[in-house]
Scaffold this motif. Structure first.
Motif, PDB file in Angstrom:
ATOM      1  N   ASN A 176      69.454 116.053   4.955  1.00  0.00           N
ATOM      2  CA  ASN A 176      70.072 116.690   4.247  1.00  0.00           C
ATOM      3  C   ASN A 176      70.880 117.369   4.972  1.00  0.00           C
ATOM      4  N   ALA A 178      72.710 120.436   3.245  1.00  0.00           N
ATOM      5  CA  ALA A 178      72.309 121.449   2.788  1.00  0.00           C
ATOM      6  C   ALA A 178      71.500 122.036   1.650  1.00  0.00           C
ATOM      7  N   ALA A 179      70.888 120.989   1.075  1.00  0.00           N
ATOM      8  CA  ALA A 179      69.521 121.457   0.590  1.00  0.00           C
ATOM      9  C   ALA A 179      68.656 119.606   0.596  1.00  0.00           C
ATOM     10  N   ASP A 182      69.922 115.649  -0.726  1.00  0.00           N
ATOM     11  CA  ASP A 182      71.097 115.690  -0.790  1.00  0.00           C
ATOM     12  C   ASP A 182      71.754 114.434  -0.741  1.00  0.00           C
ATOM     13  N   MET A 183      71.097 113.520   0.691  1.00  0.00           N
ATOM     14  CA  MET A 183      70.706 112.292   1.801  1.00  0.00           C
ATOM     15  C   MET A 183      70.434 111.394   1.775  1.00  0.00           C
ATOM     16  N   GLU A 332      65.050 112.002  -6.768  1.00  0.00           N
ATOM     17  CA  GLU A 332      66.014 113.155  -7.868  1.00  0.00           C
ATOM     18  C   GLU A 332      64.112 113.477  -8.817  1.00  0.00           C
ATOM     19  N   THR A 335      63.573 116.880  -7.146  1.00  0.00           N
ATOM     20  CA  THR A 335      64.686 118.345  -6.722  1.00  0.00           C
ATOM     21  C   THR A 335      65.130 118.503  -7.744  1.00  0.00           C
ATOM     22  N   ARG A 337      68.392 116.292  -8.412  1.00  0.00           N
ATOM     23  CA  ARG A 337      69.569 116.510  -7.369  1.00  0.00           C
ATOM     24  C   ARG A 337      69.228 114.470  -7.091  1.00  0.00           C
ATOM     25  N   PRO A 339      70.354 111.978  -4.943  1.00  0.00           N
ATOM     26  CA  PRO A 339      70.787 112.052  -3.521  1.00  0.00           C
ATOM     27  C   PRO A 339      71.829 111.051  -2.888  1.00  0.00           C
ATOM     28  N   SER A 342      74.080 107.459   2.548  1.00  0.00           N
ATOM     29  CA  SER A 342      75.156 107.358   3.024  1.00  0.00           C
ATOM     30  C   SER A 342      75.307 107.447   4.367  1.00  0.00           C
ATOM     31  N   VAL A 365      66.330 119.417   5.635  1.00  0.00           N
ATOM     32  CA  VAL A 365      67.684 120.083   5.642  1.00  0.00           C
ATOM     33  C   VAL A 365      68.506 120.099   7.151  1.00  0.00           C
ATOM     34  N   ASP A 380      60.834 124.293   0.588  1.00  0.00           N
ATOM     35  CA  ASP A 380      61.236 122.228   1.584  1.00  0.00           C
ATOM     36  C   ASP A 380      60.330 121.757   2.109  1.00  0.00           C
TER      37      ASP A 380
END
Length: 400
Positions: A176, A178-179, A182-183, A332, A335, A337, A339, A342, A365, A380
């Motif tokens: 990740n 930044a947070a 994310d990914m 998801e 968090t 989010r 992701p 990638s 992260v 985290d």
């Protein structure tokens, strides 16, 4: 050792950080990991692999269950050197838990991911949620930050020779930017490196007709490597990029034409290329540039050659939609989010695992990895533990 609370990722991570496992030293990290795993019902083995002119490396393979779908968590306990201890706010191997963080080398890359996966299993065991049928394994190397010779590749072959077959793998690298959330990495670009050598004739700078200067040709060859770009990327991958990382003549004098010059390059390439086709394109560009190079009248022509550095890391893309979907849903749910899926960034041991089963990467992260004051947020760590817990449950549930 005193085993920390198996459901507390911060306590587990702190214990692992206190093991100074700088590549290739085991540093007590695998012993600590074994002590944490056995109470959860895992059979643990710690094979040591060797290769001439490389240090021996200890690794760990742990498995729970005998039949059914086989899920693997992969990672590494080795860490990069911490630098000067006095530069750290907390000792690099203190494992201090202060101000909402767990501090120390490896907190993010990647003892934190390991601690969270262990805590997820610990919580599932305490709640009676571990799958009654199915297998869970951990594939942990001590050679990811080093030459990667006596680690994951040999550990995978060792496991296969013992009859182990894997259905899916998650790697706990920090993915990740930044947070948390994310990914997820579902593939990686390949990596190819080489040197371009130009051999000339040494001489006096005032008498160039008596020498053959390798530098003008080297500059032309280097320009051909970076212009035009290799490709524009595609829906799956960023553009391939070739970076010239070093140019050297070994010449300390200002009035001597050097006898030789060398540039080094690294290419991170997408699935528009294979290692074979990319080498062919680079050699085509170099040949064309050398042929177009104007020569000073009467000057001797330098000679060039390309030296490829092994091994080539292949590009790969995970096409197991169920693996990515189950992991994305877990991320998801915890968090909030969704992701990104990638293929960006560098390489990881996933490049070896993809030859054995579908693989995805998700961890903490990565902003402090390899830095002084590397640290993982306690919040985290808690969320990643719950993500892994949901993922493990969801993956087995989806497989019946």
């Amino acid at each position: 050792m005193t085993i920390p609370d198996p459901t507390n990722p911060s306590a587990l991570l702190s214990a692992l950080i206190r093991c100074p496992s700088v590549t290739p030293e085991e540093g007590g990290a695998l012993a600590a990991l074994e002590a944490m795993l056995r109470p959860l019902g895992f059979a643990v083995e710690r094979p040591v692999f060797s290769e001439p002119d490389t240090p021996n490396v200890e690794n760990l393979f742990a498995r729970r269950g005998e039949t059914g779908p086989h899920l693997v968590f992969a990672g590494h306990t080795d860490v990069v050197p911490p630098g000067a201890a006095e530069d750290w706010r907390e000792g690099p191997f203190s494992g201090a838990i202060r101000d909402g963080f767990v501090w120390g080398r490896g907190a993010v890359d990647m003892k934190g991911g390991i601690a969270c996966f262990l805590a997820a299993l610990g919580r599932m065991a305490a709640a009676g949620e571990l799958p009654a049928t199915g297998r869970i394994s951990l594939l942990i190397t001590g050679d990811e930050e080093g030459p990667a010779i006596n680690g994951t590749v040999k550990l995978l072959d060792w496991a296969r020779n013992r009859g182990e077959r894997f259905d899916a793998c998650i790697v706990g690298e920090p993915t990740n930017p930044a947070a948390l959330g994310d990914m997820i990495k579902i593939g990686r670009r390949g990596s190819l490196s080489g040197h371009v050598h130009v051999d000339g004739v040494q001489g006096h700078a005032a008498y160039p007709h008596l020498a053959a200067n390798p530098i003008p040709l080297l500059l032309a060859l280097g320009q051909s490597l970076i212009d035009p770009p290799l490709d524009a990327g595609n829906a799956r991958f960023d553009p391939s990029n070739l970076e010239i990382v070093s140019v050297d003549t070994g010449n300390p004098s200002l009035n001597v034409i050097p006898a030789r010059a060398r540039l080094s390059f690294n290419v991170r390439f997408n699935d528009e290329w294979s290692g074979t086709t990319l080498k062919a394109e680079i050699e085509r560009r170099l040949t064309a540039a050398a042929g177009a190079m104007p020569m000073r009248e009467g000057a001797q022509a330098p000679h060039w050659r390309v030296e490829w550095k092994a091994p080539v890391s292949d590009v790969f893309l995970t096409t197991d939609d169920a693996l990515a979907r189950t992991l994305s849903e877990a991320v998801e749910a915890v968090t909030g989010r969704r992701p990104a899926l990638s293929t960006s960034g560098g390489t990881s041991d996933a490049r070896f695992i993809k030859n054995h089963c579908p693989v995805a990467e998700f961890g903490l992260v990565g902003q402090t990895m390899h830095k002084v004051d590397e640290r993982a947020s306690v919040a985290d760590l808690e969320q990643l533990t719950e993500i892994y817990r949901r993922f493990v449950s969801g993956w087995f549930a989806a497989r019946g």
